[in-house]
Design a protein around this motif. Structure first.
Motif, PDB file in Angstrom:
ATOM      1  N   SER A 110       0.708  -1.155  -0.048  1.00 44.36           N
ATOM      2  CA  SER A 110      -0.756   0.053  -0.097  1.00 44.36           C
ATOM      3  C   SER A 110       0.622   0.965   0.132  1.00 44.36           C
ATOM      4  O   SER A 110       1.931   1.688   0.740  1.00 44.36           O
ATOM      5  CB  SER A 110      -0.443   0.276   1.196  1.00 44.36           C
ATOM      6  N   SER A 111       0.493   2.320  -0.628  1.00 47.66           N
ATOM      7  CA  SER A 111       1.617   3.312  -1.542  1.00 47.66           C
ATOM      8  C   SER A 111       1.259   4.422  -0.102  1.00 47.66           C
ATOM      9  O   SER A 111       0.115   4.989   0.279  1.00 47.66           O
ATOM     10  CB  SER A 111       1.146   4.011  -1.923  1.00 47.66           C
ATOM     11  N   MET A 112       2.357   4.482   0.234  1.00 50.90           N
ATOM     12  CA  MET A 112       1.854   6.699   1.275  1.00 50.90           C
ATOM     13  C   MET A 112       1.939   7.796   0.401  1.00 50.90           C
ATOM     14  O   MET A 112       0.393   8.184   0.801  1.00 50.90           O
ATOM     15  CB  MET A 112       3.414   6.211   1.795  1.00 50.90           C
ATOM     16  N   ASN A 113       2.663   8.133  -0.108  1.00 48.06           N
ATOM     17  CA  ASN A 113       1.825   9.045  -1.351  1.00 48.06           C
ATOM     18  C   ASN A 113       2.827   8.995  -2.770  1.00 48.06           C
ATOM     19  O   ASN A 113       2.297  10.035  -3.380  1.00 48.06           O
ATOM     20  CB  ASN A 113       3.006  10.333  -0.446  1.00 48.06           C
ATOM     21  N   TYR A 114       3.180   8.299  -3.123  1.00 52.23           N
ATOM     22  CA  TYR A 114       3.623   7.949  -4.170  1.00 52.23           C
ATOM     23  C   TYR A 114       3.470   6.572  -4.548  1.00 52.23           C
ATOM     24  O   TYR A 114       3.919   5.811  -3.588  1.00 52.23           O
ATOM     25  CB  TYR A 114       4.256   8.787  -4.968  1.00 52.23           C
ATOM     26  N   PRO A 115       3.537   5.367  -5.814  1.00 50.24           N
ATOM     27  CA  PRO A 115       2.922   4.633  -6.037  1.00 50.24           C
ATOM     28  C   PRO A 115       4.131   3.896  -5.067  1.00 50.24           C
ATOM     29  O   PRO A 115       3.862   3.035  -4.789  1.00 50.24           O
ATOM     30  CB  PRO A 115       2.904   3.862  -7.332  1.00 50.24           C
TER      31      PRO A 115
END
Length: 461
Positions: free
Chosen positions: A31-36
């Motif tokens: 699961s991405s935090m702020n970009y893939p």
């Protein structure tokens, strides 16, 4: 991983319990935090781990009960991926370690499920807790989001709860590793609790200890001078003499079995007399609860007994009054103890909570209470040999709750509000340990770890 025989035996038992159809188990994805490409720390689904042991993202599995076959669906990385990651173990090799002989590409799971749907075969799946898996299931099974959890297989839930509740000797060894690391973290937190030290610095150091031991945190650390806030994950305070530090933390091993322990310690060298009085009441309740633990006992009864011990001590201090048993029966003690005495522990801190407390902690004949305080008891059922659970009584002085109940004149026959007003700045105390239920009683897991009010600080230094 455990041996492949362990995972094969678990799946065979599951097939026997479920009896028919296909069992669909979803692993977790990254699961991405702020970009893939910037992802959160990956944590595999615990049920997938229990039956397959493979700790990598992007996997699904079908256990076909009718044909007695197991298939893992996933994709190996490409050469372009290897540039960034280096060579990784193939899916076939991973599957073989779990005793699975058949693998297939990720996309092919759609064909397998479509075939089962067309043939009107029973598809057993668990209630999903991640949005991406919810989305996949709605598309694959043609079930709306609203009905997805309600349509999960109760047969499968009950079968998994029955298996996972009783820990094997190899699981207990792994849990105890996590407990021992957690004890090291707790000891360090007690030692670092000094005037002028920040909560965040202590939380950061013990987080590093969990990672350095080869695993990670089992859950976000609760470390606070505001111990009256039950799940306080803020670490923004600077410790001062006269305060207490409540630390509730857990380390999980590389195999994701974890510990969950709480200690409350003075920032000074010793507790104040008032702090010690309350602390010792919690210790007495804790020890009284442990003395009752044995197979066949309702954990709800252990909880209520612990509550009575808390109320007895508070009555001696003049904070409670009246008949102790009646006070607990009516829920007056929940002014001071608003939560449950403990919960199951294993691959999850609240073990199997995603499957539903009504199946893990209760039965068809023993339903959860709706009473404030008692409704937060996650485990009420009869305990069995092989269960691993926590015992964590506490006393929490919550000013907002005092103001509300006082204004409503609630439980005036049992609560001395006049004296309680003088304790509004007290905070909270919790003591928690992890226990294995044995054939004749229980055993505290982990190496020796003092809870004595006179020794907790000195033993850590």
């Amino acid at each position: 991983m455990f041996s492949k025989e362990t995972y094969k035996a678990r799946r065979e038992k599951l097939k026997e319990q479920v009896g028919h159809g296909i069992i669909l188990l979803l692993g977790n994805a990254e699961s991405s935090m702020n970009y893939p490409d910037n992802t959160y720390h990956f944590r595999q689904d615990s049920n997938f781990l229990y039956f397959f042991g493979i700790d990598r993202p992007g996997l699904y599995a079908i256990i076909d009960v009718d044909t007695d076959t197991d298939i893992i669906f996933g994709d190996d990385i490409s050469v372009e991926d290897i540039i960034w990651t280096g060579p990784l173990q193939t899916l076939n090799d991973h599957a073989a370690q779990a005793g699975v002989l058949k693998t297939s590409s990720l996309i092919s799971i759609i064909d397998s499920i479509d075939a089962a749907v067309t043939q009107k075969r029973k598809i057993h799946y668990l209630p999903p807790y991640r949005a991406d898996n919810m989305q996949k299931l709605t598309g694959w099974l043609h079930i709306s989001f609203e009905l997805l959890k309600a349509s999960a297989s109760v047969e499968l839930i009950k079968a998994i709860v029955a298996q996972r509740s009783v820990k094997s000797p190899e699981e207990i060894i792994e849990i105890e590793k996590g407990v021992n690391t957690t004890i090291d973290m707790q000891t360090k937190a007690v030692m670092l609790a000094q005037d002028g030290v920040s909560e965040i610095s202590i939380a950061g150091i013990i987080h590093g200890m969990a990672v350095s031991a080869g695993g990670n945190l089992a859950f976000p650390t609760i470390l606070t001078v505001n111990g009256q806030i039950l799940h306080n994950h803020l670490h923004g305070n600077i410790l001062k003499n006269g305060q207490m530090l409540l630390c509730d933390c857990g380390a999980e091993t590389a195999m994701h079995y974890g510990g969950d322990l709480t200690r409350t310690s003075p920032v000074d060298e010793k507790f104040t007399s008032r702090q010690k009085e309350i602390y010792d009441i919690v210790v007495q309740s804790h020890e009284a609860a442990i003395d009752l633990l044995k197979p066949g006992v309702l954990f709800r009864d252990v909880h209520l007994h612990a509550c009575e011990k808390l109320a007895e001590g508070l009555k001696l201090l003049g904070l409670m009054k009246g008949d102790v048993k009646e006070a607990v029966h009516q829920g007056a003690h929940a002014m001071f103890f608003q939560c449950g005495l403990g919960h199951m522990l294993g691959l999850d801190t609240h073990d199997m909570e995603d499957l539903g407390e009504e199946y893990v902690g209760y039965t068809e004949t023993l339903q959860k209470s709706t009473q404030f305080g008692l409704k937060s008891l996650r485990l009420g059922r009869k305990i069995e040999s092989g269960f691993v659970l926590t015992v964590e009584p506490g006393i929490y002085i919550i000013p907002e709750l005092i103001d509300l109940w006082k204004s409503e004149k609630r439980f005036t026959d049992f609560i001395n509000y006049e004296k309680l007003e003088t304790y509004k700045d007290f905070g909270g105390i919790r003591i928690e340990e992890d226990l294995l239920i044995t054939e004749n009683g229980s055993r505290i897991l982990g190496k020796p770890f003092s809870r004595d009010s006179e020794k907790i600080k000195s033993h850590a230094m």
